[in-house]
Design an enzyme around this catalytic site. Structure first.
Site, PDB file in Angstrom:
ATOM      1  N   ASP A 150       0.795  -1.397   0.088  1.00 48.28           N
ATOM      2  CA  ASP A 150      -0.057   0.087   0.006  1.00 48.28           C
ATOM      3  C   ASP A 150       0.969   1.090  -0.027  1.00 48.28           C
ATOM      4  O   ASP A 150       2.008   1.321  -0.013  1.00 48.28           O
ATOM      5  CB  ASP A 150      -1.094   0.025   1.205  1.00 48.28           C
ATOM      6  CG  ASP A 150      -0.124   0.060   2.628  1.00 48.28           C
ATOM      7  OD1 ASP A 150       0.794   0.518   2.823  1.00 48.28           O
ATOM      8  OD2 ASP A 150      -0.777  -0.881   3.215  1.00 48.28           O
ATOM      9  N   MET A 193      -3.352   7.846  13.461  1.00 45.76           N
ATOM     10  CA  MET A 193      -4.646   8.225  12.597  1.00 45.76           C
ATOM     11  C   MET A 193      -5.489   9.156  13.386  1.00 45.76           C
ATOM     12  O   MET A 193      -6.573   9.061  13.315  1.00 45.76           O
ATOM     13  CB  MET A 193      -5.306   7.009  12.088  1.00 45.76           C
ATOM     14  CG  MET A 193      -4.507   6.071  11.048  1.00 45.76           C
ATOM     15  SD  MET A 193      -5.461   4.605  10.831  1.00 45.76           S
ATOM     16  CE  MET A 193      -5.258   3.732  12.214  1.00 45.76           C
ATOM     17  N   LYS A 245      -4.740   2.268  -0.274  1.00 46.66           N
ATOM     18  CA  LYS A 245      -6.131   3.037   0.105  1.00 46.66           C
ATOM     19  C   LYS A 245      -5.670   4.483   0.698  1.00 46.66           C
ATOM     20  O   LYS A 245      -5.079   4.591   1.589  1.00 46.66           O
ATOM     21  CB  LYS A 245      -6.765   2.188   1.252  1.00 46.66           C
ATOM     22  CG  LYS A 245      -7.264   0.799   0.702  1.00 46.66           C
ATOM     23  CD  LYS A 245      -8.046   0.340   1.880  1.00 46.66           C
ATOM     24  CE  LYS A 245      -7.298  -0.212   2.934  1.00 46.66           C
ATOM     25  NZ  LYS A 245      -7.908  -0.983   4.160  1.00 46.66           N
TER      26      LYS A 245
END
Length: 460
Positions: free
Chosen positions: A250, A385, A272
């Site tokens: 990713d 995050m 993503k």
């Protein structure tokens, strides 16, 4: 100057050396390791070079040198010891289109000669583009110690058996077969001098059409790529990358990490981005399972550690439902890398005895996580995050009693070339993130020391 290391075929070709003294002899010694036709060009040769000619290992050209002398040669070396003559011979070689090396003149070199670790037919070349020959020799010494003197014999045996392996071992099993030869029983036997035993083991496996114990089914490895720097990968992670037939990665995996994979492995980007799910998790799980069902060794490369906010559960379940062998290879998670980079521990006696890894974001259809509920004196919070939720998280922590003056360490792009860190007050976190233009991947570290809340408030 930039160069790319390559091996040049010398069979049936000439290599010319201009010079008759010690510098020319040094190049001759190197070229004698090849099967090239060696031509020595000089009016006179020293005793060593003359002996090579007498033994038939080289020929002597004592006449004039023109561009025609260099035509068709694999390469040329100029080592007369006279700067003017060297430059002139360089010009003649270039006119003939012959790549040339001029001793002690890197500006006139099309090629440089590396330090060699020779285990014929295995050859390791170490070069520094002429900038640090002493360093090259030091590296050569280290590699010499790593490779057993008889290793070349095993490689030669493998070369003689390649045709038979191609006929009797299925294409999907050949890489596993050779990996067994060079890392398992045959290699161990050969290293200790039991060469016949090694050859018998290889031939017995060949008769079976596969390496002992090798599976014909595919497999999946969920591999932690660490925070970014490729030298932070584990040895097992590197091994799985080099064994993989296909690698799914990713956007958080650094390109340098992928360079550790073997060159012919298929690489599939399944990135993503927040708010854009071109590769939803269900699709990723489906494609890695499909590849393994074809008999391929699959690596799902994830940043950090697969088990920490890495969505490993969905991929593990998909593999197990399909009956595919699956393993997790742990990696260094971003919180550990961020603390190490900042030079601070995540726990400290008398200050923080609890470490909480938590996230500020989860699936779109889930409620936002209440990160603050884990906070109490003696706790270090590592928030993943959490940038977009910084205002909510800061408010929640202060509502639980953590003073606004508490220090927050913000680590961005940890261990990557663009890494940066800064500290700020908890009550100024959102403004600091905006001022520093932090919008992407970052880790927030907040320690609530083991002291009375009132004492912290007074010190603020």
């Amino acid at each position: 100057m930039k160069s790319f290391p390559m091996f040049i075929r010398t069979t049936g070709r000439r290599v010319v050396i201009c010079g008759g003294g010690e510098q020319a002899a040094q190049k001759a010694r190197l070229m004698l390791k090849t099967d090239a036709t060696l031509v020595l060009a000089a009016p006179e040769l020293d005793d060593e070079l003359a002996a090579l000619v007498a033994e038939g290992r080289a020929t002597h050209h004592a006449g004039a040198i023109t561009p025609a002398f260099f035509e068709g040669a694999a390469m040329g070396f100029v080592a007369t010891g006279c700067p003017g003559l060297d430059a002139a011979l360089h010009g003649l070689a270039k006119a003939a289109g012959c790549p040339v090396n001029v001793v002690d003149r890197p500006d006139l070199c099309d090629l440089t000669t590396p330090s060699l670790v020779d285990r014929d037919p295995v050859v390791v070349a170490i070069g520094t583009e002429g900038t640090a020959p002493v360093l090259a020799r030091q590296i050569k010494t280290q590699v010499e110690q790593m490779l057993t003197p008889n290793l070349g014999g095993l490689a030669a045996l493998a070369g003689r058996m390649r045709s038979a392996v191609a006929q009797r071992v299925a294409p999907s099993q050949r890489r596993a077969f050779w990996a067994w030869v060079f890392s398992d029983a045959p290699r161990r036997a050969w290293t200790r001098g039991a060469e016949r035993e090694a050859a018998q083991a290889l031939k017995a496996a060949l008769a079976e059409g596969r390496a002992p114990g090798s599976a014909t089914e595919g497999s999946i490895a969920l591999v932690g790529a660490g925070p970014g720097a490729r030298d932070l990968l584990t040895l097992r992670a590197v091994q799985r990358l080099q064994e993989a037939d296909v690698i799914f990665y990713d956007r958080l995996v650094d390109a340098e990490v992928l360079e550790l994979a073997r060159r012919d492995a298929e690489r599939v980007y399944v990135g993503k981005v927040v708010g854009a799910h071109a590769w939803p998790q269900a699709r990723i799980s489906a494609v890695i399972v499909a590849a393994a069902l074809k008999g391929q060794r699959v690596v799902r490369l994830k940043s950090g550690d697969p088990g920490i906010f890495g969505r490993a559960t969905e991929e593990l379940e998909a593999a197990r439902v399909a009956g595919i062998a699956v393993e997790i290879v742990p990696g260094i998670t971003a919180a550990c890398a961020a603390a190490a980079s900042a030079g601070q521990p995540l726990t400290e006696r008398g200050v923080s005895d609890t470490l909480v890894l938590t996230t500020g974001t989860c699936r779109d259809d889930d409620p936002l996580p209440d990160c603050a509920r884990h906070a109490r004196p003696g706790t270090t919070l590592a928030l993943y995050m959490a940038v977009r939720q910084s205002a909510r998280i800061a408010a929640g922590l202060m509502a639980r009693g953590l003073p606004g003056a508490a220090e927050v360490t913000v680590a961005v792009e940890v261990s990557k070339p663009g890494e940066r860190r800064f500290t700020c007050r908890l009550d100024g976190l959102t403004d600091a993130l905006a001022e520093q233009a932090v919008t992407g991947v970052a880790v927030l570290l907040i320690t609530w020391p083991k002291v009375a809340v009132a004492e912290m408030a007074l010190s603020a």
